[in-house]
Scaffold this motif. Structure first.
Motif, PDB file in Angstrom:
ATOM      1  N   LYS A   5      -7.574   6.430 -13.647  1.00 46.73           N
ATOM      2  CA  LYS A   5      -8.201   5.591 -12.637  1.00 46.73           C
ATOM      3  C   LYS A   5      -7.354   5.608 -11.364  1.00 46.73           C
ATOM      4  N   GLY A   6      -8.012   5.373 -10.235  1.00 45.59           N
ATOM      5  CA  GLY A   6      -7.296   5.341  -8.979  1.00 45.59           C
ATOM      6  C   GLY A   6      -8.196   4.894  -7.851  1.00 45.59           C
ATOM      7  N   ILE A   7      -7.845   5.306  -6.630  1.00 40.13           N
ATOM      8  CA  ILE A   7      -8.627   4.907  -5.463  1.00 40.13           C
ATOM      9  C   ILE A   7      -8.922   6.115  -4.591  1.00 40.13           C
ATOM     10  N   ALA A  63      -9.289  -1.459  -3.092  1.00 35.78           N
ATOM     11  CA  ALA A  63      -7.863  -1.658  -2.848  1.00 35.78           C
ATOM     12  C   ALA A  63      -7.634  -2.031  -1.394  1.00 35.78           C
ATOM     13  N   ASP A  64      -6.630  -2.841  -1.151  1.00 36.24           N
ATOM     14  CA  ASP A  64      -6.277  -3.217   0.210  1.00 36.24           C
ATOM     15  C   ASP A  64      -5.655  -2.012   0.918  1.00 36.24           C
ATOM     16  N   TYR A  65      -6.005  -1.836   2.172  1.00 38.77           N
ATOM     17  CA  TYR A  65      -5.534  -0.673   2.935  1.00 38.77           C
ATOM     18  C   TYR A  65      -4.013  -0.567   2.933  1.00 38.77           C
ATOM     19  N   GLU A  66      -3.326  -1.691   2.989  1.00 38.00           N
ATOM     20  CA  GLU A  66      -1.875  -1.674   3.041  1.00 38.00           C
ATOM     21  C   GLU A  66      -1.250  -1.033   1.805  1.00 38.00           C
ATOM     22  N   THR A  67      -1.999  -1.006   0.690  1.00 36.64           N
ATOM     23  CA  THR A  67      -1.438  -0.474  -0.558  1.00 36.64           C
ATOM     24  C   THR A  67      -1.486   1.054  -0.619  1.00 36.64           C
ATOM     25  N   TYR A  68      -2.262   1.673   0.254  1.00 32.57           N
ATOM     26  CA  TYR A  68      -2.355   3.143   0.183  1.00 32.57           C
ATOM     27  C   TYR A  68      -2.238   3.812   1.542  1.00 32.57           C
ATOM     28  N   LYS A  69      -1.929   3.082   2.583  1.00 34.99           N
ATOM     29  CA  LYS A  69      -1.890   3.672   3.927  1.00 34.99           C
ATOM     30  C   LYS A  69      -0.827   4.764   4.062  1.00 34.99           C
ATOM     31  N   GLU A  70       0.219   4.703   3.221  1.00 32.96           N
ATOM     32  CA  GLU A  70       1.271   5.718   3.271  1.00 32.96           C
ATOM     33  C   GLU A  70       0.891   6.997   2.525  1.00 32.96           C
ATOM     34  N   HIS A  71      -0.295   7.013   1.924  1.00 36.58           N
ATOM     35  CA  HIS A  71      -0.698   8.161   1.092  1.00 36.58           C
ATOM     36  C   HIS A  71      -1.902   8.898   1.669  1.00 36.58           C
ATOM     37  N   LEU A  72      -2.207   8.651   2.937  1.00 34.12           N
ATOM     38  CA  LEU A  72      -3.354   9.313   3.559  1.00 34.12           C
ATOM     39  C   LEU A  72      -3.005  10.718   3.990  1.00 34.12           C
TER      40      LEU A  72
END
Length: 325
Positions: free
Chosen positions: A234-236, A316-325
């Motif tokens: 699972k993921g986003i 998911a909140d953007y702050e949780t994955y913004k470093e992985h774009l």
């Protein structure tokens, strides 16, 4: 997970390359289909075969075309003992640069001779035309020694065209590349886990980032990654695109979504399909889960996961994955 021996498998990459020819190459390939060879006349009086689109002296477009002979002499050559699939002949032959009578440059083609002792610089050769032509350099199947008897050559050397071919504007050429891929130890562990229905990455001992598929070394710190980390399926969705344009060989009816999926616990996303929902509903931060093929169809590859689908969980909140774009 122990690895007795790295995995290895043949891989064939293939596609049809289609290009528009323009006026110069169109004249050349149309000539081939009609059983004639055409060159371009340069400003200095030199005849270029195959024709160049622009004069190498004046850089102007070449528009004067002349027919040259389908026979000439070998300028240089290289012997091929073991032809590869797709090459002009399936028996040993010579690759040669051949300067046709009436031309000032040489063209590359195959020369069919019995052995390497029978090919030499200066050898007079003639084109062996295919019985069925379509506007391609392979309309000449090969060249043969000029004094070779017709009975010794297959198919017969026929350059007569009863119905002239209309100008050819587009050419499609199949392109293939066959390789034997040997997986690294890290990749082998990853593929073996997929065969068991598991997703396994590797963690950097310095920055602690988890990579899937594993890379063998951390691109940030440059150190080996040996610690295996089993990840959930699972993921986003981080970023995505909606595919609306159909293309040859497409297995899914557009529109559909190709997206980067960041698995829970991973620090790098990988590309996969998002299905089982309208394309316009896919969004950044959407929670998704893997859809696996039936267990009996599992192989060594990520194709065991046919696609990802929405889980229905909150985004998911953007702050949780913004470093992985």
């Amino acid at each position: 997970m122990t690895v007795a021996e790295p995995l290895s498998a043949p891989i064939e990459l293939a596609f049809d390359y289609t290009r528009s020819l323009g006026p110069t190459l169109s004249r050349f390939v149309t000539g081939l289909a009609n059983g004639v060879l055409v060159g371009a006349l340069g400003a200095d009086g030199r005849v270029y075969v195959p024709p160049l689109e622009y004069d190498p002296v004046t850089h102007a477009a070449l528009t004067d075309f002349v027919e040259v002979a389908d026979h000439g002499e070998v300028v240089s050559w290289s012997w091929t003992d073991d032809p590869l699939p797709g090459q002009p002949l399936d028996r040993p032959f010579a690759w040669a640069l051949i300067k046709l009578d009436g031309a000032d440059t040489a063209m590359l083609h195959a020369v069919a001779v019995e052995s390497s002792d029978a090919i030499r610089t200066g050898l007079r050769v003639r084109a062996q035309w295919a019985e069925q032509r379509r506007g391609h350099v392979r309309d000449i199947t090969c060249f043969v020694p000029e004094d070779a008897p017709d009975a010794a050559v297959t198919p017969p050397n026929k350059a007569v065209v009863e119905q002239p071919v209309e100008p050819i504007a587009v050419m499609t050429t199949p392109v293939t590349l066959s390789v034997q891929h040997s997986a690294s130890i890290q990749e082998t562990r990853y593929l073996q886990a997929l065969k068991e229905g598991r997703l396994v990455g590797q963690r950097c001992p310095v920055c602690r980032k988890v990579y899937i598929p594993p890379r063998g070394a951390c691109p940030v710190d440059g150190v080996p990654t040996e610690e295996a980390v089993e990840l959930p399926d699972k993921g986003i969705v981080t970023t995505f695109c909606i595919v609306n344009v159909p293309f040859l060989g497409q297995k899914i009816q557009p529109p559909y979504v190709a997206a980067y999926v960041l698995l829970d616990g991973a620090d790098i996303a990988f590309l996969h399909l998002i299905l089982d929902c309208p394309a316009e509903e896919v969004r950044m931060g959407m929670r998704v889960e893997a859809v696996w093929k039936p267990r009996e169809e599992w192989e060594y590859g990520l194709q065991n996961v046919t696609h990802f689908r929405p889980t229905g969980e909150p985004d998911a909140d953007y702050e949780t994955y913004k470093e992985h774009l």
